[in-house]
Design a protein around this motif. Structure first.
Motif, PDB file in Angstrom:
ATOM      1  N   ASN A 123      25.240   0.499  -5.304  1.00  0.00           N
ATOM      2  CA  ASN A 123      24.525   1.618  -5.941  1.00  0.00           C
ATOM      3  C   ASN A 123      24.961   1.770  -7.399  1.00  0.00           C
TER       4      ASN A 123
ATOM      5  N   GLN B  57      38.877   8.923  -5.986  1.00  0.00           N
ATOM      6  CA  GLN B  57      38.014   9.963  -6.557  1.00  0.00           C
ATOM      7  C   GLN B  57      38.810  11.213  -6.916  1.00  0.00           C
TER       8      GLN B  57
ATOM      9  N   ARG C 134      39.281  12.592 -10.781  1.00  0.00           N
ATOM     10  CA  ARG C 134      38.932  13.954 -11.218  1.00  0.00           C
ATOM     11  C   ARG C 134      40.117  14.618 -11.922  1.00  0.00           C
TER      12      ARG C 134
ATOM     13  N   ASP D   6      30.007   3.550  -3.546  1.00  0.00           N
ATOM     14  CA  ASP D   6      28.818   4.086  -4.192  1.00  0.00           C
ATOM     15  C   ASP D   6      29.181   4.380  -5.640  1.00  0.00           C
TER      16      ASP D   6
ATOM     17  N   LYS E 143      27.490   5.516  -8.041  1.00  0.00           N
ATOM     18  CA  LYS E 143      27.009   6.801  -8.570  1.00  0.00           C
ATOM     19  C   LYS E 143      28.025   7.892  -8.263  1.00  0.00           C
ATOM     20  N   GLU E 144      28.553   7.895  -7.052  1.00  0.00           N
ATOM     21  CA  GLU E 144      29.572   8.876  -6.697  1.00  0.00           C
ATOM     22  C   GLU E 144      30.843   8.674  -7.505  1.00  0.00           C
ATOM     23  N   LEU E 145      31.225   7.422  -7.693  1.00  0.00           N
ATOM     24  CA  LEU E 145      32.441   7.148  -8.449  1.00  0.00           C
ATOM     25  C   LEU E 145      32.281   7.552  -9.911  1.00  0.00           C
ATOM     26  N   GLU E 146      31.093   7.325 -10.454  1.00  0.00           N
ATOM     27  CA  GLU E 146      30.840   7.749 -11.827  1.00  0.00           C
ATOM     28  C   GLU E 146      30.945   9.267 -11.946  1.00  0.00           C
ATOM     29  N   GLU E 147      30.387   9.984 -10.983  1.00  0.00           N
ATOM     30  CA  GLU E 147      30.454  11.442 -11.003  1.00  0.00           C
ATOM     31  C   GLU E 147      31.887  11.940 -10.865  1.00  0.00           C
ATOM     32  N   ALA E 148      32.726  11.167 -10.188  1.00  0.00           N
ATOM     33  CA  ALA E 148      34.128  11.541 -10.030  1.00  0.00           C
ATOM     34  C   ALA E 148      34.943  11.265 -11.292  1.00  0.00           C
TER      35      ALA E 148
END
Length: 516
Positions: A159, A280, A284, A307, A309-314
């Motif tokens: 992803n 993650q 953060r 994922d 996308k999740e790692l980028e958001e973290a």
């Protein structure tokens, strides 16, 4: 013009489910299209293909996967393996789909250098054979479109953004790119931070590149102070990691240094201690201090839920992963993902090997690094087909189940007086089992393990670990022995082909190790 005339040659142009090809009618060969008059080179260097950047990122409704230029269907068109969750999976031997010799070896070390699936090995061999029949055709016209296709599929698998994901040779190449690029960009103002449980070569990279520019390296003490993590829950274990990071940041700041723009390198799964790090949560925390975060995901792909996308958001800026380990592709394929364009244009502006594509975009600068064997990357679509048939989520569940059962088998053999609920609290494992799959450490029995349970005062060394591992190897068992804080552990791998009788055999062989 005579130069633009079309020559008929054998070419497979349509697809089947497995290899995107069909048997060619030799009497009606497909005509290869001629370039338009006046049309020049579109790709890197003087390759006769479209732009790699465009091929790798074009929307699905505007993209057609390239057909294989050869037909090896007979060697690959075997019945697909059943999904792990199906009724048929119980009677299916997934081990026969791997090249690992499980007749003569009890192979419990998949985590070291992997073990290739037969379908990937066969497809790679077909590409190598095709290359040698006409090398210029392969390099000039076929290679880059198929690499771009592999690149698209692997980006989708994790992803990741297609324009932010590129294939590389291995995780070492990717980490050299990240660490080397970081020190070039930040020079003496840069600080690289990692836990002492990081992979050995990563520590060497950090020190080497930082020394060249006068940057700083900070190693967070963790192994001796915190391992084993004798806590009941993963949340409590995660907090120990966070506290260690905050302690290191506090120490840096007390010395008058700023951690803003420091590079924090985290293992997704540590190699020596086999712990899945809470990447993650740590990312953060690092972002609270405006740090950059890179993940050494050598053990990540397929083994962990990945994922981007999740790692980028973290807050993760760079992710590097191997395909030869748990994904079980032939060796020579890995991925580098960097979701932020600014980082791709600065830290990752120069790859470790500079070649034709260096000025043509992120993917181009990494995808082609010279004349070499690209078969491992070219066969990735075939390996992915296999895992999709088995079920990627089911694979991870099976690995976790096998890991837990294997720990129970070894604990019953080596530590029979302990309740299985006490394995973490007594340091039999490094952390709660939820932080271990598909790699885990299990403490050897006393007195062989050394001072692990208080009954023996001996401090073991890596030389002791080697003796036990050599003994196992001589008895047909491939499984590493690790020395952690003077105590010996076995590091077991759990893939879908491993069976409980293999762990039982390992356990009994360890009990046969000559004492004294």
């Amino acid at each position: 013009s005579a130069l633009l005339r079309t020559k008929k040659r054998r070419h497979i142009s349509s697809s089947c489910a497995i290899c995107r090809c069909h048997p060619t009618d030799e009497n009606n060969p497909v005509e290869m299209p001629s370039p338009s008059p006046g049309e020049g080179y579109k790709s890197i260097g003087s390759f006769h293909s479209e732009s790699v950047e465009l091929l790798a990122t074009r929307p699905d409704d505007e993209y057609t996967a390239p057909a294989l230029p050869f037909d090896d269907c007979p060697s690959l068109h075997q019945p697909k393996p059943p999904t792990l969750t199906s009724d048929a999976s119980g009677a299916y031997d997934y081990g026969k789909d791997f090249y690992v010799d499980r007749t003569n070896w009890t192979f419990l070390n998949h985590g070291a250098f992997g073990g290739a699936l037969k379908v990937g090995h066969l497809r790679a061999a077909s590409w190598r054979g095709y290359l040698e029949t006409q090398p210029l055709r392969y390099f000039d016209r076929d290679l880059l479109p198929h690499l771009a296709y592999s690149n698209r599929l692997m980006a989708d698998l994790i992803n990741g953004k297609r324009d932010a994901t590129t294939l590389i040779q291995n995780a070492t190449v990717g980490l050299n790119a990240v660490i080397g690029g970081y020190t070039r960009e930040y020079k003496a103002d840069g600080t690289i931070i990692y836990f002492d449980v990081a992979y050995g070569s990563v520590k060497k990279m950090a020190k080497h590149y930082s020394n060249q520019v006068g940057g700083k390296v900070v190693e967070i003490p963790f192994q001796e102070q915190c391992l084993p993590l004798r806590v009941a829950s993963e949340d409590k274990a995660d907090q120990i990691f966070i506290d260690a990071l905050e302690g290191a940041i506090d120490s840096i700041q007390k010395e008058g240094d700023n951690v803003a723009n420091a590079l924090l390198i985290l293992d997704h799964t540590t190699s020596n201690t086999a712990v899945n790090i809470p990447i993650q949560q740590l990312a953060r925390k690092a972002k609270e201090y405006n740090m950059l975060v890179a993940i050494d995901g050598a053990h990540g792909i397929l083994a962990q839920e990945l994922d981007m996308k999740e790692l980028e958001e973290a807050g993760i800026d760079f992710y590097v992963g191997n395909f030869h380990k748990w994904f079980s592709a032939p060796r020579g394929a890995a991925v580098l993902c960097c979701p932020h364009e600014h980082m791709r244009d600065t830290v990752l502006r120069m790859p470790p090997v500079i070649s034709h594509g260096v000025d043509d975009g992120f993917i181009s600068r990494f995808l082609w690094d010279g004349c070499r064997d690209y078969a491992a990357q070219l066969c990735l679509p075939t390996v992915l087909d296999y895992w999709r048939s088995v079920g990627t989520h089911a694979v991870r569940s099976k690995m976790s189940e096998t890991t837990a059962q294997a720990v129970k088998v070894l604990a019953q053999l080596w530590h029979p007086s302990l309740d299985e609920r006490d394995l973490t609290a007594t340091g039999i494992t490094m952390a709660p089992l939820s932080m271990h799959s598909p790699l885990t450490l299990v403490r050897l029995p006393a007195p062989l393990c050394g001072n692990g349970d208080g009954t023996c005062t001996d401090v073991r060394t890596s030389a002791d670990a080697k003796q036990v591992q050599d003994f196992l190897f001589a008895n047909g068992v491939e499984c590493p022995i690790k020395c952690i804080n003077g105590v010996l552990y076995v590091r077991i791998s759990s893939h879908i082909y491993n069976r409980m009788e293999e762990y039982n055999f390992l356990g009994r062989k360890v009990l046969e190790f000559p004492s004294g």
